[in-house]
Design a protein around this motif. Structure first.
Motif, PDB file in Angstrom:
ATOM      1  N   LEU A 138      -6.673 -14.416  -2.888  1.00 39.25           N
ATOM      2  CA  LEU A 138      -5.341 -14.473  -3.489  1.00 39.25           C
ATOM      3  C   LEU A 138      -4.403 -15.350  -2.663  1.00 39.25           C
ATOM      4  N   ASN A 139      -4.621 -15.361  -1.355  1.00 40.73           N
ATOM      5  CA  ASN A 139      -3.786 -16.166  -0.461  1.00 40.73           C
ATOM      6  C   ASN A 139      -4.427 -17.511  -0.125  1.00 40.73           C
ATOM      7  N   ASN A 140      -5.382 -17.905  -0.970  1.00 41.17           N
ATOM      8  CA  ASN A 140      -6.027 -19.225  -0.865  1.00 41.17           C
ATOM      9  C   ASN A 140      -6.635 -19.488   0.511  1.00 41.17           C
ATOM     10  N   GLY A 141      -7.073 -18.435   1.166  1.00 45.27           N
ATOM     11  CA  GLY A 141      -7.715 -18.594   2.467  1.00 45.27           C
ATOM     12  C   GLY A 141      -6.766 -18.987   3.583  1.00 45.27           C
ATOM     13  N   LYS A 142      -5.460 -18.960   3.324  1.00 45.98           N
ATOM     14  CA  LYS A 142      -4.489 -19.371   4.347  1.00 45.98           C
ATOM     15  C   LYS A 142      -4.254 -18.285   5.389  1.00 45.98           C
ATOM     16  N   ILE A 143      -4.600 -17.053   5.021  1.00 46.25           N
ATOM     17  CA  ILE A 143      -4.477 -15.926   5.953  1.00 46.25           C
ATOM     18  C   ILE A 143      -5.891 -15.526   6.371  1.00 46.25           C
ATOM     19  N   PRO A 144      -6.181 -15.454   7.666  1.00 47.47           N
ATOM     20  CA  PRO A 144      -7.534 -15.096   8.113  1.00 47.47           C
ATOM     21  C   PRO A 144      -7.991 -13.748   7.550  1.00 47.47           C
ATOM     22  N   ARG A 145      -9.269 -13.636   7.274  1.00 47.52           N
ATOM     23  CA  ARG A 145      -9.818 -12.386   6.741  1.00 47.52           C
ATOM     24  C   ARG A 145      -9.494 -11.198   7.642  1.00 47.52           C
ATOM     25  N   MET A 146      -9.459 -11.439   8.931  1.00 46.71           N
ATOM     26  CA  MET A 146      -9.214 -10.339   9.866  1.00 46.71           C
ATOM     27  C   MET A 146      -7.813  -9.739   9.710  1.00 46.71           C
ATOM     28  N   LYS A 147      -6.938 -10.438   8.975  1.00 55.79           N
ATOM     29  CA  LYS A 147      -5.578  -9.943   8.772  1.00 55.79           C
ATOM     30  C   LYS A 147      -5.472  -9.002   7.572  1.00 55.79           C
ATOM     31  N   PHE A 148      -6.625  -8.668   6.990  1.00 52.35           N
ATOM     32  CA  PHE A 148      -6.641  -7.726   5.874  1.00 52.35           C
ATOM     33  C   PHE A 148      -7.500  -6.518   6.259  1.00 52.35           C
ATOM     34  N   ASN A 149      -6.837  -5.403   6.458  1.00 55.71           N
ATOM     35  CA  ASN A 149      -7.549  -4.173   6.807  1.00 55.71           C
ATOM     36  C   ASN A 149      -6.773  -2.999   6.220  1.00 55.71           C
ATOM     37  N   LEU A 150      -7.114  -2.650   4.988  1.00 54.15           N
ATOM     38  CA  LEU A 150      -6.371  -1.605   4.286  1.00 54.15           C
ATOM     39  C   LEU A 150      -6.947  -0.225   4.586  1.00 54.15           C
ATOM     40  N   LEU A 151      -6.068   0.650   5.046  1.00 54.68           N
ATOM     41  CA  LEU A 151      -6.423   2.035   5.323  1.00 54.68           C
ATOM     42  C   LEU A 151      -5.460   2.954   4.578  1.00 54.68           C
ATOM     43  N   LEU A 152      -5.880   4.190   4.394  1.00 52.88           N
ATOM     44  CA  LEU A 152      -5.035   5.176   3.731  1.00 52.88           C
ATOM     45  C   LEU A 152      -3.738   5.354   4.513  1.00 52.88           C
ATOM     46  N   ALA A 153      -2.609   5.201   3.835  1.00 51.80           N
ATOM     47  CA  ALA A 153      -1.316   5.360   4.496  1.00 51.80           C
ATOM     48  C   ALA A 153      -1.074   6.830   4.822  1.00 51.80           C
ATOM     49  N   PRO A 154      -0.422   7.128   5.941  1.00 53.92           N
ATOM     50  CA  PRO A 154      -0.082   8.522   6.253  1.00 53.92           C
ATOM     51  C   PRO A 154       0.731   9.147   5.125  1.00 53.92           C
ATOM     52  N   GLU A 155       0.586  10.451   4.943  1.00 49.32           N
ATOM     53  CA  GLU A 155       1.262  11.131   3.838  1.00 49.32           C
ATOM     54  C   GLU A 155       2.766  10.927   3.872  1.00 49.32           C
ATOM     55  N   GLU A 156       3.349  10.979   5.075  1.00 50.63           N
ATOM     56  CA  GLU A 156       4.798  10.839   5.158  1.00 50.63           C
ATOM     57  C   GLU A 156       5.257   9.435   4.763  1.00 50.63           C
ATOM     58  N   VAL A 157       4.428   8.433   5.047  1.00 47.92           N
ATOM     59  CA  VAL A 157       4.749   7.057   4.659  1.00 47.92           C
ATOM     60  C   VAL A 157       4.620   6.910   3.147  1.00 47.92           C
ATOM     61  N   SER A 158       3.553   7.474   2.588  1.00 47.08           N
ATOM     62  CA  SER A 158       3.343   7.432   1.146  1.00 47.08           C
ATOM     63  C   SER A 158       4.513   8.075   0.413  1.00 47.08           C
ATOM     64  N   GLU A 159       4.951   9.226   0.893  1.00 46.98           N
ATOM     65  CA  GLU A 159       6.061   9.926   0.245  1.00 46.98           C
ATOM     66  C   GLU A 159       7.364   9.141   0.371  1.00 46.98           C
ATOM     67  N   LEU A 160       7.587   8.529   1.518  1.00 45.59           N
ATOM     68  CA  LEU A 160       8.796   7.737   1.733  1.00 45.59           C
ATOM     69  C   LEU A 160       8.841   6.538   0.788  1.00 45.59           C
ATOM     70  N   LEU A 161       7.700   5.890   0.599  1.00 47.75           N
ATOM     71  CA  LEU A 161       7.643   4.692  -0.233  1.00 47.75           C
ATOM     72  C   LEU A 161       7.692   5.005  -1.725  1.00 47.75           C
ATOM     73  N   THR A 162       7.006   6.064  -2.126  1.00 49.07           N
ATOM     74  CA  THR A 162       6.888   6.367  -3.556  1.00 49.07           C
ATOM     75  C   THR A 162       7.910   7.383  -4.048  1.00 49.07           C
ATOM     76  N   GLY A 163       8.302   8.298  -3.165  1.00 50.79           N
ATOM     77  CA  GLY A 163       9.163   9.388  -3.590  1.00 50.79           C
ATOM     78  C   GLY A 163       8.380  10.575  -4.121  1.00 50.79           C
ATOM     79  N   TYR A 164       7.041  10.496  -4.005  1.00 51.27           N
ATOM     80  CA  TYR A 164       6.178  11.557  -4.524  1.00 51.27           C
ATOM     81  C   TYR A 164       5.298  12.132  -3.424  1.00 51.27           C
ATOM     82  N   VAL A 165       5.031  13.434  -3.512  1.00 44.18           N
ATOM     83  CA  VAL A 165       4.186  14.096  -2.521  1.00 44.18           C
ATOM     84  C   VAL A 165       2.723  13.899  -2.878  1.00 44.18           C
ATOM     85  N   ARG A 166       1.868  14.237  -1.942  1.00 47.97           N
ATOM     86  CA  ARG A 166       0.425  14.123  -2.130  1.00 47.97           C
ATOM     87  C   ARG A 166      -0.020  14.869  -3.390  1.00 47.97           C
ATOM     88  N   ASN A 167      -0.909  14.250  -4.137  1.00 44.86           N
ATOM     89  CA  ASN A 167      -1.442  14.749  -5.405  1.00 44.86           C
ATOM     90  C   ASN A 167      -0.446  14.653  -6.563  1.00 44.86           C
TER      91      ASN A 167
END
Length: 226
Positions: A138-167
């Protein structure tokens, strides 16, 4: 029996019949345009339904479930939602790119965001390598592959961003406009209708896939194949 009592019982019977019809329609994958059944729906349902309707989404339904919903098997969850199959049950997962460039701290650039929401079926396993490869391309290879490492966000971060609790996380009416990555397998479901969180732990939202895509414009990615 008084006339008032008879009228009350008739109203209750009509409500049960209408709910039964709705359940049969959902199981057949033929939902009718959304109509609020009564004034007793939750504040969350009223808010989310208003957002959906104002954005041209008409074919959706809310379903109240028990707080033990996630203790049930997928088959029992399917039955609770009157879903056509277990494959129509999906989840929204907030992910954080832990190796994003230091300049990337928010969701303002959907192509290179600090956070993403991935929607995948409960019956599938998310292949993060596929997601990583997609973002790299998507970034046309301009960003190194090593710069992409998606992990599950902490619950408190998820709630802060979405406004919704787990589940209860849903992509509708979030506090933050988080880019959405949707597994392409969901688009192949028949009928064209899937279930996800509805903003509360005991509230689920079923929505026509095509309308969901038209409204939210998610990235469609092969997230689950090996």
């Amino acid at each position: 029996m008084t006339e008032e009592t008879a009228l009350t019982e008739l109203e209750q019977l009509q409500t049960r019949i209408l709910q039964r019809i709705t359940d049969l329609e959902l199981r057949a994958g033929l939902p009718q345009p959304y109509t609020s059944p009564n004034d007793d729906v939750s504040v969350t349902e009223k808010r989310l339904s208003s957002i959906l309707l104002s954005n041209g989404v008409n074919y959706f339904a809310f379903k109240q479930v028990g707080f033990d919903f996630y203790d049930l098997s997928l088959e029992l969850r399917r039955d609770a939602l009157c879903a056509p199959s277990v494959h129509h049950l999906c989840k929204s997962i907030v992910m954080v790119n832990t190796r994003a460039p230091s300049s990337v701290t928010d969701c303002s650039n959907r192509n290179l965001s600090k956070y993403y929401i991935i929607i995948v079926q409960y019956t599938a396993r998310c292949n993060m390598k596929n997601v990583k490869n997609f973002l790299y391309s998507l970034n046309n290879g301009k960003i190194p592959r090593m710069k992409f490492n998606l992990l599950l966000a902490p619950e408190e971060v998820s709630e802060l961003l979405t406004g919704y609790v787990r589940n209860g996380v849903t992509c509708i009416g979030m506090k933050t406009d988080i880019p959405i990555i949707m597994d392409e397998a969901i688009l192949k479901l028949d009928p064209d209708f899937f279930w996800l969180g509805g903003g509360e732990i005991d509230l689920k939202l079923g929505i026509r896939t095509s309308e969901f895509v038209n409204y939210l414009n998610p990235f469609i990615v092969d997230c689950s194949s090996s």
